[in-house]
Design a protein around this motif. Structure first.
Motif, PDB file in Angstrom:
ATOM      1  N   UNK A 178     -29.120  98.725 -48.205  1.00 25.64           N
ATOM      2  CA  UNK A 178     -30.560  98.490 -48.278  1.00 25.64           C
ATOM      3  C   UNK A 178     -30.876  97.007 -48.482  1.00 25.64           C
ATOM      4  N   UNK A 179     -30.088  96.317 -49.305  1.00 22.80           N
ATOM      5  CA  UNK A 179     -30.280  94.871 -49.483  1.00 22.80           C
ATOM      6  C   UNK A 179     -30.078  94.159 -48.146  1.00 22.80           C
ATOM      7  N   UNK A 180     -29.030  94.535 -47.424  1.00 29.09           N
ATOM      8  CA  UNK A 180     -28.752  93.914 -46.122  1.00 29.09           C
ATOM      9  C   UNK A 180     -29.889  94.179 -45.143  1.00 29.09           C
ATOM     10  N   UNK A 181     -30.437  95.383 -45.164  1.00 30.11           N
ATOM     11  CA  UNK A 181     -31.550  95.726 -44.274  1.00 30.11           C
ATOM     12  C   UNK A 181     -32.778  94.874 -44.601  1.00 30.11           C
ATOM     13  N   UNK A 182     -33.038  94.648 -45.869  1.00 29.45           N
ATOM     14  CA  UNK A 182     -34.169  93.806 -46.271  1.00 29.45           C
ATOM     15  C   UNK A 182     -33.959  92.363 -45.821  1.00 29.45           C
ATOM     16  N   UNK A 183     -32.718  91.868 -45.948  1.00 29.38           N
ATOM     17  CA  UNK A 183     -32.422  90.509 -45.476  1.00 29.38           C
ATOM     18  C   UNK A 183     -32.624  90.400 -43.969  1.00 29.38           C
ATOM     19  N   UNK A 184     -32.143  91.403 -43.218  1.00 32.02           N
ATOM     20  CA  UNK A 184     -32.306  91.396 -41.759  1.00 32.02           C
ATOM     21  C   UNK A 184     -33.772  91.422 -41.356  1.00 32.02           C
ATOM     22  N   UNK A 185     -34.597  92.115 -42.132  1.00 32.61           N
ATOM     23  CA  UNK A 185     -36.032  92.178 -41.833  1.00 32.61           C
ATOM     24  C   UNK A 185     -36.754  90.900 -42.227  1.00 32.61           C
ATOM     25  N   UNK A 186     -36.055  89.990 -42.904  1.00 33.57           N
ATOM     26  CA  UNK A 186     -36.658  88.715 -43.280  1.00 33.57           C
ATOM     27  C   UNK A 186     -37.470  88.762 -44.560  1.00 33.57           C
TER      28      UNK A 186
END
Length: 68
Positions: A43-51
């Motif tokens: 989930x942290x990685x997904x938030x980073x990818x979403x900017x």
């Protein structure tokens, strides 16, 4: 007995933790028994990818212009 946490509720906890700058380990601890550390990392990685800024919550919390 407490009600089980939904995935959306767990994501909201992770989002709040991420945007206030908490490390993944702290977010995982908040969700102990409800989500795995690997899920939190995903989930942290997904938030980073979403900017999404990892300091967005702190910026909102301490925004002096919004208080006026």
């Amino acid at each position: 007995m407490t009600e089980p946490m939904t995935a959306d509720q767990a994501r909201a906890v992770v989002y709040d933790a991420y945007t206030t700058g908490l490390p993944q380990a702290a977010a995982a601890k908040l969700l102990t028994g409800r989500a795995t550390p690997a899920w939190v990392a995903h989930e942290y990685a997904a938030l980073r990818r979403r900017g999404v800024s990892s300091m967005a919550g702190q910026q909102t919390l301490f925004d002096t212009e919004a208080a006026e």
